[in-house]
Design an enzyme around this catalytic site. Structure first.
Site, PDB file in Angstrom:
ATOM      1  NE  ARG A 194      57.875 -15.008  44.204  1.00 53.43           N
ATOM      2  CZ  ARG A 194      58.564 -15.782  44.142  1.00 53.43           C
ATOM      3  NH1 ARG A 194      59.142 -16.282  42.882  1.00 53.43           N
ATOM      4  NH2 ARG A 194      58.583 -17.128  45.077  1.00 53.43           N
ATOM      5  CG  ASP A 476      58.380 -22.930  45.823  1.00 51.09           C
ATOM      6  OD1 ASP A 476      58.220 -23.816  44.939  1.00 51.09           O
ATOM      7  OD2 ASP A 476      59.166 -21.856  45.806  1.00 51.09           O
TER       8      ASP A 476
END
Length: 575
Positions: A194, A476
């Site tokens: 990603r 996160d």
């Protein structure tokens, strides 16, 4: 210039080089071979020159020069779009692209290596993490330059080194403290990467005097160094990607063009690259058919990026005082707007012949509390059972300790590789469904938790760690963003919190007191030594600023990135 000055300058230069050794000379030679217009502003440590090669940087420069104007355009479109929302408009399906939504078409066939994605694990591009994740038993590992990585220059370049070694099968990690060497098993997960979102830059690489676009830098360096080895292992397909933070199909069109350019440059068949798009913004849920259409030659499906989606929901309706969201812990996937989003994603993907991936299980094993661990695992099991029965083809887990549990749920309910046959024609989701407000209450404890999580996550991010276990959940940037924008929303509109005996109004003064008190609590929890040696005060100041600013910033990490950007004086001259 005097002869004495020249003598002193040369004498100092020679002695510095001698003290630094051959390494500095070799690095200087490499840097002097940079392509025209390219400037490296970050430190060059041992091994970096193998990633920052002239040819790799030339490939990046070519992509950057071609697509930078389009990236600037789509970012400007985002601002215009948000301005309309701030003036009272709400996201909706675009009548101009109705034909794309209603016509019969399918994406290119998914390669066999990606047919079964029932469990995917995610994590940053750290060396030990990559090995453990690839060995975890998951079908796929999404290695991350985005929300779970603090994008310091060293983290980014070392991440590319780690990925190159992983693709080549040579990656190892020596844990000297445990006297243990980590290396890959014979059978590993399929690797997906990603890159960062369109809004982020890579300030340590300049091209023609401007910072490189973060996702283009991530893609170009990874693709250049790994496409041949990756494709040789996977029947001519790959590399494979996850694409984050899109808001409109025009953004998918840029990625498609980037893929085509990369494949054409290296004479690779178009369609070799496959990418899964995270539907993690509120505007994007109204563009799912259009996004798949733009990427139909390269698409591997869509994913429910649930945490960023909640963040985006709050951010998008930020100017609507009647849309105050309840405590984040109450905003689960059974809420109508999230259930509708997931079901519409499944129907859309299966109609177009690609995978519909479920969201993240953020729980982590709780080793010192069996009862709490059992409760956490029960939550994960219920969530994954909901996903597989709804028709998802796979799902995410944040920790290797969850892989067996999640795999068992999917194995028992999805014996075949995927559920593409489940068309979900029963789903009929409207704009109203997608915009329905979640139900629940707002509490002072939630304001405190948001603040405590936000400060601790940001402190870790500022010190180079982007994925942090906090209060038995893996946090996160996405979950930190929920904390930030929810605080901002409540403060901005002086929300009333449930209280006993009377409701409590959220003000800047109350929030300042909460920040002060939660800092004390954090110090007690982490210990005085850890607190004093960390960046908690700095993180608290930045987080509080972001929560109380008159105009909400699009992303917390935009300002925070300035705190981790470090330029090397050795490489600061244009070469």
């Amino acid at each position: 210039m005097s002869v004495l000055f020249l003598y002193v300058r040369n004498f100092l230069f020679v002695n510095v080089c001698m003290m630094a050794g051959d390494l500095v000379l070799k690095m200087a030679q490499k840097l002097n071979q940079l392509p025209a217009g390219v400037r490296i502003r970050g430190n060059i440590a041992s091994g970096y020159e193998k990633i920052l090669t002239r040819d790799a940087l030339q490939f990046l420069a070519d992509i950057e020069r071609e697509f930078r104007p389009r990236v600037k355009y789509i970012l400007a479109c985002r601002k215009e779009q948000q301005k309309r929302y701030d003036q009272g408009e709400l996201p909706s399906f675009d009548p101009a692209t109705k034909a794309i939504r209603e016509q019969e078409w399918v994406c290119a066939e998914t390669p066999a290596v990606l047919a079964d994605r029932r469990v995917e694990i995610t994590g940053p591009v750290e060396r030990k993490m990559i090995i453990n994740a690839l060995n975890s038993g998951a079908k796929v590992f999404m290695s991350d330059f985005e929300d779970s990585l603090s994008p310091t220059w060293d983290n980014v370049v070392r991440g590319h080194i780690n990925l190159r070694d992983a693709v080549n099968g040579t990656i190892q990690y020596e844990d000297k403290a445990r006297n243990k060497i980590y290396k890959l098993n014979d059978k590993t997960a399929v690797l997906l990467v990603r890159p960062r979102g369109w809004h982020l830059q890579e300030a340590h690489i300049e091209i023609d005097g401007e910072p490189a676009t973060g996702p283009l830098a991530d893609f170009a360096l990874y693709f250049f160094h790994n496409h041949a080895a990756f494709r040789s292992k996977h029947g001519g397909y790959g590399p494979f990607f996850y694409l984050p933070k899109m808001q409109h199909s025009r953004e998918a069109a840029i990625w498609n063009a980037v893929f085509e350019k990369a494949q054409d440059t290296f004479r690779i068949p178009r369609g070799s690259i496959k990418a899964t798009v995270l539907i993690e913004t509120l505007p994007a849920v109204f563009q799912m058919h259009e996004i798949l259409y733009e990427l139909r030659q390269h698409s591997a499906g869509l994913n429910c990026g649930r945490w960023d989606y909640i963040f985006s929901f709050i951010k998008t309706v930020r100017a609507h005082p009647d849309r105050l969201v309840p405590d984040r812990v109450q905003v689960g996937m059974t809420q109508h707007f999230l259930k509708s989003y997931a079901e519409l994603l499944i129907r859309t993907c299966h109609q177009r012949g690609v995978h519909a991936m479920g969201g993240m299980a953020a729980q982590i094993p709780i080793k010192d509390n069996p009862a709490a661990n059992d409760a956490a695992f029960a939550l994960v099991k219920a969530d994954k059972l909901r996903e597989v029965k709804a028709g998802h083809d796979g799902t995410w887990a944040a920790h290797p300790g969850l892989i067996k549990l999640v795999t068992d749920v999917f194995d028992q309910n999805m014996p075949q590789p995927n559920q593409l046959r489940m068309k979900r024609t029963d789903v009929n989701v409207t704009e109203h469904d997608l915009l329905q407000m979640p139900k629940g209450v707002r509490t002072l404890e939630a304001l405190r938790l948001n603040t405590r999580v936000g400060i601790q996550y940001l402190e870790a991010w500022l010190t180079g760690t982007g994925s942090v276990p906090l209060y038995n959940l893996m946090e996160d940037a996405a979950t930190a963003e929920i904390s930030r924008v929810q605080n901002w929303q409540w403060i901005h509109y002086n929300a009333l919190l449930n209280g006993d005996p009377v409701p409590v109004k959220v003000t800047k003064e109350l929030f300042a007191k909460v920040v002060e008190e939660e800092l004390w609590r954090i110090e007690r929890e982490v210990g005085s030594q850890r607190f004093s040696s960390g960046r908690f005060q700095e993180a608290a100041k930045l987080f509080a600023k972001q929560c109380t600013t008159d105009e909400l910033d699009d992303f917390l990490t935009l300002e925070a990135y300035n705190y981790i950007t470090t330029f090397s004086p050795i490489n600061s001259a244009r070469l």
